[in-house]
Design a protein around this motif. Structure first.
Motif, PDB file in Angstrom:
ATOM      1  N   THR A  12       0.759  -1.194   0.020  1.00  0.00           N
ATOM      2  CA  THR A  12      -0.102   0.235   0.128  1.00  0.00           C
ATOM      3  C   THR A  12       1.013   1.354   0.037  1.00  0.00           C
ATOM      4  OG1 THR A  12      -1.314  -1.365   1.531  1.00  0.00           O
ATOM      5  CG2 THR A  12      -2.162   0.977   1.147  1.00  0.00           C
ATOM      6  N   GLY A  13       1.748   1.197   0.890  1.00  0.00           N
ATOM      7  CA  GLY A  13       2.916   2.235   1.034  1.00  0.00           C
ATOM      8  C   GLY A  13       3.440   2.708  -0.279  1.00  0.00           C
ATOM      9  N   LEU A  14       3.870   1.629  -0.957  1.00  0.00           N
ATOM     10  CA  LEU A  14       4.776   1.913  -2.389  1.00  0.00           C
ATOM     11  C   LEU A  14       3.629   2.421  -3.346  1.00  0.00           C
ATOM     12  CD1 LEU A  14       6.948  -1.249  -2.752  1.00  0.00           C
ATOM     13  CD2 LEU A  14       7.709   0.969  -2.097  1.00  0.00           C
ATOM     14  N   THR A  15       2.666   1.816  -3.154  1.00  0.00           N
ATOM     15  CA  THR A  15       1.717   2.261  -4.234  1.00  0.00           C
ATOM     16  C   THR A  15       1.272   3.990  -4.091  1.00  0.00           C
ATOM     17  OG1 THR A  15       0.452   0.164  -4.177  1.00  0.00           O
ATOM     18  CG2 THR A  15      -0.737   2.197  -5.349  1.00  0.00           C
ATOM     19  N   VAL A  16       0.895   4.364  -2.925  1.00  0.00           N
ATOM     20  CA  VAL A  16       0.664   5.875  -2.501  1.00  0.00           C
ATOM     21  C   VAL A  16       1.768   6.474  -2.594  1.00  0.00           C
ATOM     22  CG1 VAL A  16      -0.359   7.326  -0.882  1.00  0.00           C
ATOM     23  CG2 VAL A  16      -1.438   4.856  -1.254  1.00  0.00           C
ATOM     24  N   GLY A  17       3.144   5.950  -2.330  1.00  0.00           N
ATOM     25  CA  GLY A  17       4.359   6.856  -2.381  1.00  0.00           C
ATOM     26  C   GLY A  17       4.657   6.928  -3.793  1.00  0.00           C
ATOM     27  N   SER A  18       4.040   6.185  -4.602  1.00  0.00           N
ATOM     28  CA  SER A  18       4.481   6.664  -6.206  1.00  0.00           C
ATOM     29  C   SER A  18       3.936   7.827  -6.484  1.00  0.00           C
ATOM     30  CB  SER A  18       3.796   5.480  -6.995  1.00  0.00           C
ATOM     31  OG  SER A  18       4.567   4.130  -6.566  1.00  0.00           O
ATOM     32  N   THR A  19       2.615   8.255  -6.067  1.00  0.00           N
ATOM     33  CA  THR A  19       2.378   9.379  -6.313  1.00  0.00           C
ATOM     34  C   THR A  19       3.001  10.534  -5.729  1.00  0.00           C
ATOM     35  OG1 THR A  19       0.144   8.392  -5.883  1.00  0.00           O
ATOM     36  CG2 THR A  19      -0.008  10.354  -6.990  1.00  0.00           C
ATOM     37  N   TYR A  20       3.387  10.327  -4.431  1.00  0.00           N
ATOM     38  CA  TYR A  20       4.244  11.340  -3.685  1.00  0.00           C
ATOM     39  C   TYR A  20       5.438  11.551  -4.425  1.00  0.00           C
ATOM     40  CZ  TYR A  20       1.311  10.218   0.454  1.00  0.00           C
ATOM     41  OH  TYR A  20       0.348   9.987   1.210  1.00  0.00           O
ATOM     42  N   GLY A  21       6.032  10.383  -5.172  1.00  0.00           N
ATOM     43  CA  GLY A  21       7.091  10.630  -5.811  1.00  0.00           C
ATOM     44  C   GLY A  21       6.839  11.276  -6.895  1.00  0.00           C
ATOM     45  N   LEU A  22       5.778  11.193  -7.773  1.00  0.00           N
ATOM     46  CA  LEU A  22       5.549  11.998  -9.009  1.00  0.00           C
ATOM     47  C   LEU A  22       5.482  13.331  -8.603  1.00  0.00           C
ATOM     48  CD1 LEU A  22       3.296   9.396 -11.000  1.00  0.00           C
ATOM     49  CD2 LEU A  22       5.952   9.887 -11.198  1.00  0.00           C
ATOM     50  N   GLY A 237      16.381  19.266  -5.514  1.00  0.00           N
ATOM     51  CA  GLY A 237      17.171  19.368  -6.526  1.00  0.00           C
ATOM     52  C   GLY A 237      17.737  18.007  -7.112  1.00  0.00           C
ATOM     53  N   ASN A 238      17.469  16.899  -6.450  1.00  0.00           N
ATOM     54  CA  ASN A 238      17.736  15.475  -7.364  1.00  0.00           C
ATOM     55  C   ASN A 238      16.505  14.907  -7.493  1.00  0.00           C
ATOM     56  OD1 ASN A 238      18.331  12.986  -7.476  1.00  0.00           O
ATOM     57  ND2 ASN A 238      19.867  12.823  -5.689  1.00  0.00           N
ATOM     58  N   PRO A 239      16.102  14.834  -8.836  1.00  0.00           N
ATOM     59  CA  PRO A 239      14.784  14.514  -9.312  1.00  0.00           C
ATOM     60  C   PRO A 239      14.485  12.893  -8.935  1.00  0.00           C
ATOM     61  CG  PRO A 239      15.749  15.328 -11.267  1.00  0.00           C
ATOM     62  CD  PRO A 239      16.910  15.486  -9.741  1.00  0.00           C
ATOM     63  N   PHE A 240      15.626  12.250  -8.927  1.00  0.00           N
ATOM     64  CA  PHE A 240      15.629  10.625  -8.499  1.00  0.00           C
ATOM     65  C   PHE A 240      15.353  10.268  -7.291  1.00  0.00           C
ATOM     66  CE2 PHE A 240      16.596  11.183 -13.111  1.00  0.00           C
ATOM     67  CZ  PHE A 240      15.246  10.709 -13.644  1.00  0.00           C
ATOM     68  N   GLY A 241      16.206  11.357  -6.450  1.00  0.00           N
ATOM     69  CA  GLY A 241      16.210  11.215  -5.139  1.00  0.00           C
ATOM     70  C   GLY A 241      14.677  11.483  -4.597  1.00  0.00           C
ATOM     71  N   ALA A 242      14.198  12.513  -5.110  1.00  0.00           N
ATOM     72  CA  ALA A 242      12.707  12.971  -4.759  1.00  0.00           C
ATOM     73  C   ALA A 242      11.625  11.706  -4.858  1.00  0.00           C
ATOM     74  CB  ALA A 242      12.484  14.119  -5.728  1.00  0.00           C
ATOM     75  N   ALA A 243      11.972  11.204  -6.234  1.00  0.00           N
ATOM     76  CA  ALA A 243      11.161  10.016  -6.494  1.00  0.00           C
ATOM     77  C   ALA A 243      11.087   8.796  -5.283  1.00  0.00           C
ATOM     78  CB  ALA A 243      11.364   9.511  -7.660  1.00  0.00           C
ATOM     79  N   ALA A 244      12.473   8.468  -4.878  1.00  0.00           N
ATOM     80  CA  ALA A 244      12.980   7.608  -3.787  1.00  0.00           C
ATOM     81  C   ALA A 244      12.388   8.172  -2.590  1.00  0.00           C
ATOM     82  CB  ALA A 244      14.344   7.313  -3.712  1.00  0.00           C
ATOM     83  N   GLY A 245      12.221   9.254  -2.386  1.00  0.00           N
ATOM     84  CA  GLY A 245      11.895   9.841  -1.120  1.00  0.00           C
ATOM     85  C   GLY A 245      10.369   9.761  -0.961  1.00  0.00           C
ATOM     86  N   GLY A 246       9.685   9.811  -2.171  1.00  0.00           N
ATOM     87  CA  GLY A 246       8.222   9.735  -2.097  1.00  0.00           C
ATOM     88  C   GLY A 246       7.875   8.114  -1.799  1.00  0.00           C
ATOM     89  N   LEU A 247       8.532   7.400  -2.272  1.00  0.00           N
ATOM     90  CA  LEU A 247       8.518   5.814  -2.078  1.00  0.00           C
ATOM     91  C   LEU A 247       8.564   5.578  -0.513  1.00  0.00           C
ATOM     92  CD1 LEU A 247       9.917   4.177  -5.456  1.00  0.00           C
ATOM     93  CD2 LEU A 247       7.552   4.517  -4.619  1.00  0.00           C
ATOM     94  N   ILE A 248       9.779   6.226   0.052  1.00  0.00           N
ATOM     95  CA  ILE A 248      10.086   5.850   1.323  1.00  0.00           C
ATOM     96  C   ILE A 248       9.090   6.443   2.294  1.00  0.00           C
ATOM     97  CG2 ILE A 248      11.666   6.397   3.190  1.00  0.00           C
ATOM     98  CD1 ILE A 248      13.951   6.483   1.028  1.00  0.00           C
ATOM     99  N   LEU A 249       8.562   7.911   1.858  1.00  0.00           N
ATOM    100  CA  LEU A 249       7.616   8.463   2.662  1.00  0.00           C
ATOM    101  C   LEU A 249       6.403   7.460   2.637  1.00  0.00           C
ATOM    102  CD1 LEU A 249       7.424  11.241   4.102  1.00  0.00           C
ATOM    103  CD2 LEU A 249       6.195  12.033   2.410  1.00  0.00           C
ATOM    104  N   GLY A 250       5.699   7.210   1.380  1.00  0.00           N
ATOM    105  CA  GLY A 250       4.511   6.416   1.243  1.00  0.00           C
ATOM    106  C   GLY A 250       4.615   5.116   2.409  1.00  0.00           C
ATOM    107  N   VAL A 251       5.754   4.365   2.398  1.00  0.00           N
ATOM    108  CA  VAL A 251       5.895   3.222   3.277  1.00  0.00           C
ATOM    109  C   VAL A 251       5.915   3.360   4.635  1.00  0.00           C
ATOM    110  CG1 VAL A 251       7.442   1.343   3.658  1.00  0.00           C
ATOM    111  CG2 VAL A 251       7.096   1.812   1.508  1.00  0.00           C
ATOM    112  N   LEU A 252       6.739   4.469   5.115  1.00  0.00           N
ATOM    113  CA  LEU A 252       6.561   4.811   6.461  1.00  0.00           C
ATOM    114  C   LEU A 252       5.322   5.305   6.936  1.00  0.00           C
ATOM    115  CD1 LEU A 252       9.971   7.037   6.786  1.00  0.00           C
ATOM    116  CD2 LEU A 252       9.639   4.814   7.708  1.00  0.00           C
TER     117      LEU A 252
END
Lengths: 293, 327
Positions: A12-22, A237-252
């Motif tokens: 669930t977290g990864l799914t929602v986190g994808s949108t945060y990441g986007l 400033g780091n686009p792919f870091g931001a996407a990863a941040g979204g996934l991490i945030l969603g899971v947490l």
């Protein structure tokens, strides 16, 4: 807590986190070319969902067409925002621009509310609702759509920024706009392009999430804020870091909601954000030292 | 930047207008709107010190407003403390929390500070909603006592005078502050933090001071609000109100304290007129904010000043050309 439910929370977290990441990706694309934090980024996500709902229900289009229509419409909206509001305000201090983009977000929200009302809507899932059993957890087909589209989009952007002329030109603008214009890059055009790309990315996020969570005129606020939290988490400033941040945030967030309390689900993202801002404003993957006095 | 005397004169005019307003207004509804105007103006003035003068943004000021309101509500209703004590505690609570949050957040600048204050405001509003046992949750907190003199609770008119008086005091304090050494330090800090530091200004301490002061003003408005309505609910202290407060400051003119009062009054009264077109309200809010930022950077105050200046100039030119024609 058994492993199956932990796995369920992670999915669930990864799914929602994808949108945060986007959403976060959208923030960084604009930030990189202009230095502006677009507080209306969440509204692009909201627009993606709402336009597709309208095309499906109001215009009676089949779902794939409705979804395919929503994305370019929102991309165009992104271009309009840049032309009408951001360009006239270029060169103003950061605080003015923050307030202007907040104004744009209120404006977009008000517009959607006026045209389509305050109701919440849901899109039907792209391919049915039969859950796929996965190691004891249930995987919704829509989650697969969300994750695979997000990954495809990331790969596409990676290619765009590292291998195409336009992508490289945009990166050049982010490093030094003056130098970029000296070597013949149309900086203004790149700024316009960055708004269009981030609106596009936001719209895709909104469209693929709409079947899982409800959408309404005001979902953009929280999505935008969490997208920004993801940005900070991954390093602004780091686009792919931001996407990863979204996934991490969603899971947490999902784990926190499941293990601690779902009432404080939204607070978790902001507690993480504050803690990170105070301890390490440059984020997990940010190399540059963020501005601190 | 007019001298202190000009500002003091304007403040006196405002105080007189506030004192006479109840004579002109009819009915309790108008008085309620006016009281709300004064409360919002109080927060806007504090926010103006922070945003317009010290150059630090806060997107979480509604949180401090709520903190003041809930603190006094819990202390006076649940615990039965006397009202003045609850009020003082409410203001102190807002200021103390601002101090605790301010120490780490004010090291941040620009977007980062905006985000930190915003995150903090949202955490507070989630707490107001979720700690049902203390705050009553989303349905609100009822039964907050009105302050009483000799056993009789204050009427709406008397309470209005307390609120209006508090606004004037807040303004006087702020004007005084801006025209002092501290005010000059703040302006220096706004222009360039590095230069201010080089001049020997303790940047961190000044920023923290203004932040705590403006949160204290918001807390004061909060306690006055709680004992005025005797009912509070988390919806009044959310993110959108924080944004609305910023809009008041921007609309009034970032560098003008009295402009913020103007902005607060305008934006508090406006929805009352727009109630007929309920759905347009949000749209209009956004539109005002964007247009004002783009085309009226000095806000209402700046616009008025420019307008009077232009009128004065054309009048002068007209008399001059008139004289030329006569001669």
């Amino acid at each position: 807590m058994d492993p199956a439910s932990i796995l369920q929370y992670c999915i669930t977290g990864l799914t929602v986190g994808s949108t945060y990441g986007l959403a976060a990706l959208g923030f960084t694309i604009i930030f990189n070319t202009t230095g502006v934090i677009n507080f209306a980024q969440g509204e692009f996500v909201m627009l993606g969902g709402m336009v597709s709902v309208f095309a499906l229900r109001g215009m009676g289009l089949p779902e794939p067409v409705a979804v395919a229509l929503a994305v370019p419409v929102v991309t165009l909206a992104g271009a309009l925002v840049e032309r009408l509001v951001i360009r006239p305000a270029s060169g103003r201090p950061a605080m003015d621009l923050i307030i202007i983009t907040i104004g744009v977000s209120i404006l977009l929200r008000g517009l959607v509310m006026l045209v389509w009302g305050k109701d919440t809507h849901a899109l039907p899932p792209f391919s049915g609702e039969t859950p796929i059993p996965f190691l004891g957890a249930a995987l919704m087909p829509q989650s697969l759509w969300v994750l695979s589209i997000t990954l495809a989009l990331l790969a596409g952007l990676k290619y765009f920024f590292s291998a195409t002329l336009h992508g490289k030109a945009m990166l050049a603008c982010s490093h030094d706009a003056k130098a970029a214009s000296l070597v013949g890059i149309g900086v203004r055009r790149m700024v316009l392009l960055s708004f269009m790309i981030s609106a596009f990315v936001g719209a895709v996020g909104g469209v693929i999430l709409a079947p899982l969570t409800m959408t309404s005129f005001d979902v953009g606020v929280l999505l935008g804020l969490k997208g920004f939290a993801a940005c900070i988490l991954g390093g602004l400033g780091n686009p792919f870091g931001a996407a990863a941040g979204g996934l991490i945030l969603g899971v947490l967030e999902s784990l926190g909601a499941g293990l601690i309390s779902s009432a404080y689900k939204d607070a978790i993202a902001f507690v993480i954000l504050l803690a990170l801002l105070f301890v390490r404003p440059s984020g997990l993957f940010g190399a540059k030292d963020a501005k601190r006095v | 930047m007019g001298g202190f005397r000009v500002d003091a004169l304007r403040l006196c005019a405002l105080a007189a207008a506030l004192a006479l307003a109840p004579l002109v207004l009819s009915g309790g509804y108008h008085l309620t709107v006016l009281t709300m105007c004064c409360l919002h103006a109080m927060i806007a003035v504090g926010l103006n010190l922070l945003v317009g003068h010290a150059g630090q943004i806060s997107l979480g000021h509604a949180g401090f407003y709520g903190l003041g309101a809930y603190t006094t509500a819990v202390l006076t209703s649940t615990l039965g403390l006397p009202v003045p004590l609850g009020m003082a505690a409410g203001v102190l609570a807002a200021a103390a929390v601002a101090f605790l949050v301010g120490v780490p957040s004010l090291k941040l600048t620009g977007h980062y500070l905006a985000m930190a204050t915003l995150g903090f405001g949202i955490i507070l509003s989630i707490l107001f909603n979720e700690t049902v046992a203390i705050t009553g949750g989303p349905s609100g907190f009822t039964g907050i006592p009105r302050p009483a003199v000799a056993g009789t609770p204050l009427g709406d008119l008397a309470y209005y005078f307390i609120v209006a008086g508090s606004l004037c005091l807040v303004l006087l304090l702020s004007l005084n502050l801006l025209h002092s050494r501290l005010g000059r330090a703040l302006r220096a800090l706004h222009t360039s933090e590095k230069a201010a530091q080089a001049m020997g200004i303790d940047v961190a301490r000044h920023k923290l001071f203004v932040f705590v002061l403006s949160a204290g003003f918001a807390g004061l408005a909060g306690v006055l609000y709680a004992h005025y309505l005797t009912f509070i609910a988390p919806a009044s202290f959310g993110f959108s109100f924080s944004v609305e407060l910023i809009v008041m400051v921007v609309l009034g003119g970032m560098t003008s304290l009295l402009g913020s009062v103007l902005g607060a009054f305008f934006l508090t009264v406006l929805p009352e007129f727009l109630r007929v077109f309920e759905n347009v309200e949000v749209l209009l809010f956004g539109l005002i904010l964007v247009l004002c930022m783009l085309y009226l950077p000095g806000g209402l105050a700046g616009g008025l000043a420019a307008l009077t200046e232009r009128l004065r100039r054309t009048a002068r030119e007209r008399t001059r050309s008139g004289e030329a024609a006569d001669g």
